[in-house]
Design a protein around this motif. Sequence first.
Motif, PDB file in Angstrom:
ATOM      1  N   TRP A  81       0.589  -1.367   0.190  1.00 17.75           N
ATOM      2  CA  TRP A  81       0.191  -0.143  -0.149  1.00 17.75           C
ATOM      3  C   TRP A  81       0.640   1.907   0.019  1.00 17.75           C
ATOM      4  O   TRP A  81       0.768   1.907  -1.163  1.00 17.75           O
ATOM      5  N   TRP A 208      -4.423  -4.425  -3.924  1.00 18.87           N
ATOM      6  CA  TRP A 208      -3.022  -3.119  -2.803  1.00 18.87           C
ATOM      7  C   TRP A 208      -3.576  -3.948  -1.225  1.00 18.87           C
ATOM      8  O   TRP A 208      -4.258  -3.624  -1.112  1.00 18.87           O
ATOM      9  N   VAL A 215      -6.842  -2.876  -1.853  1.00 21.94           N
ATOM     10  CA  VAL A 215      -7.764  -1.962  -2.675  1.00 21.94           C
ATOM     11  C   VAL A 215      -7.386  -3.246  -3.948  1.00 21.94           C
ATOM     12  O   VAL A 215      -6.026  -3.651  -4.023  1.00 21.94           O
ATOM     13  N   GLY A 230     -12.237  -0.314  -2.891  1.00 24.47           N
ATOM     14  CA  GLY A 230     -11.531   0.462  -1.894  1.00 24.47           C
ATOM     15  C   GLY A 230     -12.098  -0.154  -1.189  1.00 24.47           C
ATOM     16  O   GLY A 230     -12.796   0.350  -0.118  1.00 24.47           O
ATOM     17  N   VAL A 262      -2.710   4.518  -5.954  1.00 26.98           N
ATOM     18  CA  VAL A 262      -3.768   4.820  -5.398  1.00 26.98           C
ATOM     19  C   VAL A 262      -4.663   5.683  -6.020  1.00 26.98           C
ATOM     20  O   VAL A 262      -5.786   5.744  -6.326  1.00 26.98           O
TER      21      VAL A 262
END
Length: 399
Positions: A81, A208, A215, A230, A262
Motif C-alpha cells: 500500500w 494493494w 484496493v 477500495g 492509488v
Amino acid sequence: MKEGGLPILIAGGGIGGLAAALALLRRGIDVVVYEQASQLKEIGAGVQISPNGARVLQDLGILDRLQETSCETHGKEIRLWCTGQSWPLFDLGNAAVEKFGFPYFTVYRVDLHNALMEAVLRLKPEAIRLASPCSGFEQYGESVALHLKSGEIVQGAALIGADGINSAIRQAMFGLDRTELAEMSVWRGVIPMEKVPAHLRRQVGVNWVGPGGHVVHYPLRNGELMNFGGCLEKPMKLADSSGIKGTTQQCLQDFQGWHSDVLTLIEGVQTPIKWGIVRRALTQEWTQKRVSLLGDACHAMFPFLAQGAVMAMEDGLILARCLASEGRVETALQRYEAARKQRTYAVAEGSSDNAARFHSRALADPVDGAAHIEREWATQKVSARYDWIFAYDAATVAI
C-alpha cells in the motif's frame, strides 16, 4: 422434472436468478422470474470471472458474447500500500486455459447482467416480471403459491429465493434472522482508461494490501474502463443495496497516505459509490419441500475471493441440472442443496480468511509488510487457496 406442468418461480432477477432461469429454460423447464425493481439494471462495477465461472457461462451459451466485451486477465499481482512494491500472484491468460480449461477474465457487471437477461428473453419473452416484489408463499401438495406485495398470488411447481442477502423468501421460510454491518466499508467506481496513467493500463488484476484496508483494480470493456474497489475497516452506519454516492475528495481522504498510484486512480473516479459490508451467518437449511434458496440468500460472503457472483451462477446451473434429472421436485431441491452446501460454505470461509490476510497490521511497516506478503502469497499457499475453486465444473460435477 415431470410434475404438473407449472413453471419454476424465481424471486429475484439478479445474476444468480437469471443464471438459474437461463439454465432451466435451456433444459426445457418453464420459468417465471419475479423482480421487485421496475427495470432491470445493475450497478456500474466489475466482476471477475474465474475459470469455474467461465464454464458456467459456456453451458449457458453466452461465454463467447461476453468475451467480446471483456478483458482477459493475463495475471494477478500484489502491491504494498505505501511503497508500491509488487509481487506476482499467479499467471492467468493462456496459463489459466492450459491448467483449468477455461480463461480468467473481467467483465462489466452491466454487460454480464444484460447478457443473461437477453438470453432468457430470447427463449421466453415473457419470462421476467418487473415491479413484482414478493412477500411470502404457501405450499400445497403439488405446488407452491407465491404471494406478491400487490396482492396477486401465482402458482408454481417450485419457488427459488434468489432475492439477495435480505431475502424475503428466506425470512418467510425461517423468520427474521440477524444481519449486521461488518466493521468494513467499500468504495467502488469505474474510471475512463484515458484518465489512467500508462503504466497502470495493463491486463492485470492488482490487489494493494495495507493495514486495515485493500484496493483492487483491473480493466473492463476491452480496456475502455478501469474498475476500482477500495475496502477499509471503517464501518458505515447503514447498508444500502444501491450504495451511497460520495465524492472523490471523501474517497481520497479515506485513503490518505496510500501510494500515489492509488490516489491517482481515485482522482479519476467521477462519482465513487460507498457501501457498508454486511455480515450474515450462513443459512444452515436452504430447502423446505418445494422452496429453496440460491446465492446471497443462503451463502452471502465477503467480496474478498471474487467469487460471489460466480457461486450464484454455479448454484443456478446445479439447480437446473437437478430439476432436469429428477422426477420429483422436492427430491431435486434436496439434491441441489446437498451438492452446493459444502463448496459454497468453504468459499465463504476463504473469503473471510482473506480479510485478515489483506488487512494485516504487519503491513504497516514496509519491511514487515514485505515479509508478510512473501509468506502469505507463497506459490504453494496461493495454489492451495485457489486451484480447487477454479477447477470445479458445475456442468459435469456429480449431483
